[in-house]
Write an enzyme that holds these catalytic residues in place. Sequence first.
Site, short mmCIF file in Angstrom:
data_model
loop_
_atom_site.label_atom_id
_atom_site.label_comp_id
_atom_site.label_asym_id
_atom_site.label_seq_id
_atom_site.Cartn_x
_atom_site.Cartn_y
_atom_site.Cartn_z
N HIS A 264 -1.69 90.65 10.60
CA HIS A 264 -2.75 90.90 11.57
C HIS A 264 -2.82 92.38 11.90
O HIS A 264 -1.93 93.16 11.56
CB HIS A 264 -2.50 90.09 12.85
CG HIS A 264 -2.54 88.62 12.65
ND1 HIS A 264 -1.47 87.91 12.14
CD2 HIS A 264 -3.53 87.70 12.87
CE1 HIS A 264 -1.78 86.62 12.05
NE2 HIS A 264 -3.02 86.46 12.50
N ASP B 161 -5.82 89.79 8.88
CA ASP B 161 -6.87 89.33 9.79
C ASP B 161 -7.15 90.45 10.77
O ASP B 161 -6.31 90.78 11.63
CB ASP B 161 -6.43 88.07 10.53
CG ASP B 161 -6.39 86.85 9.62
OD1 ASP B 161 -6.73 86.99 8.43
OD2 ASP B 161 -6.00 85.77 10.12
#
Length: 691
Positions: free
Chosen positions: A657, A511
């Site tokens: 992430h 992400d």
Amino acid sequence: MPAGKLKPVVLTIVLVLTLIAGGASPALAVWNGGHDTIGATNARTSWYFAEGTTRVGFSEYVCLLNPGTSPAVAEFTYMLGDGRNISLKYDLAPTSRTTVNVGTQVPFDNDVSIKVSSDKPIVAERSMYFDYAGSWSGGHDVVGAAGPLKDWYFAEGCTRDGFDTYLSLQNPGDTQASLDLDYYCGDGKVENRKGVVVGPRSRLTVPVHDSSLGIGRSNDFHGDVSIKVHSANGVPVVAERPMYFNYRPYLTGGHDAVGAAAPATAWYFAEGCVRNGFDTFLCLGNPGNKAADINVYYYCADGKNEQRKGIKVPPRSRFTIPVFEAPNGIGRFNDAHGDFSIRVESANGVPVVAERPAYFSYRPFWTGGYDVVGATAPARDWYFAEGCTRPGFDTYLCIENPQNRDASVNITYYCADGLVIQKSGINIGRESRFTVAVQDPTLGVGRYDDNRGDMSIKVESANGVKVIAERPMYFAGRWRTMDRNSLVASWHRGEFFNGNTTRNCVALTFDMETNGDIAGQILDVLKSKGVQATCFVTANLPARWGSVVVRMAAEGHEIGNHSASHPFFTKISYAQADNELGQTEAAVNAVTGFTTKPYFRFPYGARNAGLIAHINALGYSSIYWAVDPQDWSNNSVAQVQANVLGNARPGSIILMHDRAKTVAALPGIIDGLRARGFNLVTLSDLLYPGP
């Protein structure tokens, strides 16, 4: 490739191997490009390859077609740059294709030439895939030379910035060869290098962009060069000319050609393209002492043929035609007129050498180049040992009919699983070009992810009208040829926690929510490890760090949607949700040409059944995760690594992430997953081939 210092050592090892590389073409995610070759007109008992290497970043394969009905035994003599020889034998099943992975046969970090000898007529082709200098990804391919010769000719060569050109010289004989190299430059100047020694049963490499045995760097017409290799002492050799290039940003790769045996008054090319993204050139070398008067005939796929006459090629020089430009080319066309075959004719009988390099963007961020020396005449039969229709490979047959009557062509596919597929009665109109998509089952084999997807090919004129056959191939990450919408639909679900659990694969997904600097560091790690991942981006990334998103696409990563502003979707309206997805979709498409569909990840994982159904109706599937190492939390690098390695299972979607902690943990995660036997793939490859 630069060869090591020649040593007077010969090592011969003889083995009989019955199990080879299963016929599989390389499907490594890091390769992106294409290659091309004109076929062989017959099967032979001897084949030669001057180029080859097992250096880091290179994968080399020799594809073998045994078209006969009896088994064959092929003996390979690997001639290393340091003078050693290694001899190995391979059993070849009848009417089938076999692949030898040279990297498993020759010690690592060696440059190698190969002689192939067989007790039955076969066809041999060598494909190579590479990450040249750690940054120029691509591949090249040649059908082998039939035998060593005293003279070899190349029309193409370039030593401008961004082009590295080599001569690979193989001496398969028992006597030292003394070679003269003549460089015919585009500015009319000629340079010579005499007395270049190639030891017996060995291989030598000449960097043409180096001034010692080459011509050095020149960023003008002097850097465009045709080449003649001549054996001054009469010892025959084999010559190849690999080239590696950075043609323009995000268009890198390489191509290769075995030289022509002699200049000729006619040359033929079945493939040519001037659609947007394809720059096709025609290189003409005139090694003689008289100017050549050249006519070029373009046989276009729409039947509207063009010709250019009276093109002058001065003596002892090289001349280049950009086919996508007037006056000597046909210009730029984005329809069937932009697909063509070529016939080159010397109107005044002065023989020349003709080569056709092309540089392409086959699809967005699917780029590379290829090159062939032309055929000197049409033929009834054409053979190709290589062909692949696995995911990530698109293979075509281009067939040129330069005759004044129609040809009827039969195509035989010899698959590595032993199946033989025939397509008969294909009509090729007079003075025309015809293309077969081998991955399409209509006239080809279809798409297969097993040995059936690796094939050799025979093209045969059934009515005696001779043709030219060429086989361009394009390759990239496996997901690039997948119908992702159909793949997702085949699962009949709106959300995914895992992919296919029957294969030992996991998908790294990221992400990208914060900034492009960390995202770029993650891409650095992925590139260094040869991993392709799936990146879910918010709209600020393409808006503020567009070059990072372009790099994602260029390096083969999938790009998914992670909303525009990273809200809790359970706290916004459906209309706002539509806007969130639409903004990011538009931003990614604007910088890459890609769609983010069909993959969307809800920020914070906040969703409900109604939201999932809503984004499904927009063409997205919800991508959740099976492993969350909580790299965004106070977990240490070691804890992040342990969470991934301890919880990964076949089919796992792993969430990470864009955090500094993730960058630090990622090398150990990748190495640890591989040590546990996992293959790291994109999300689409994890879902393939369906439930």
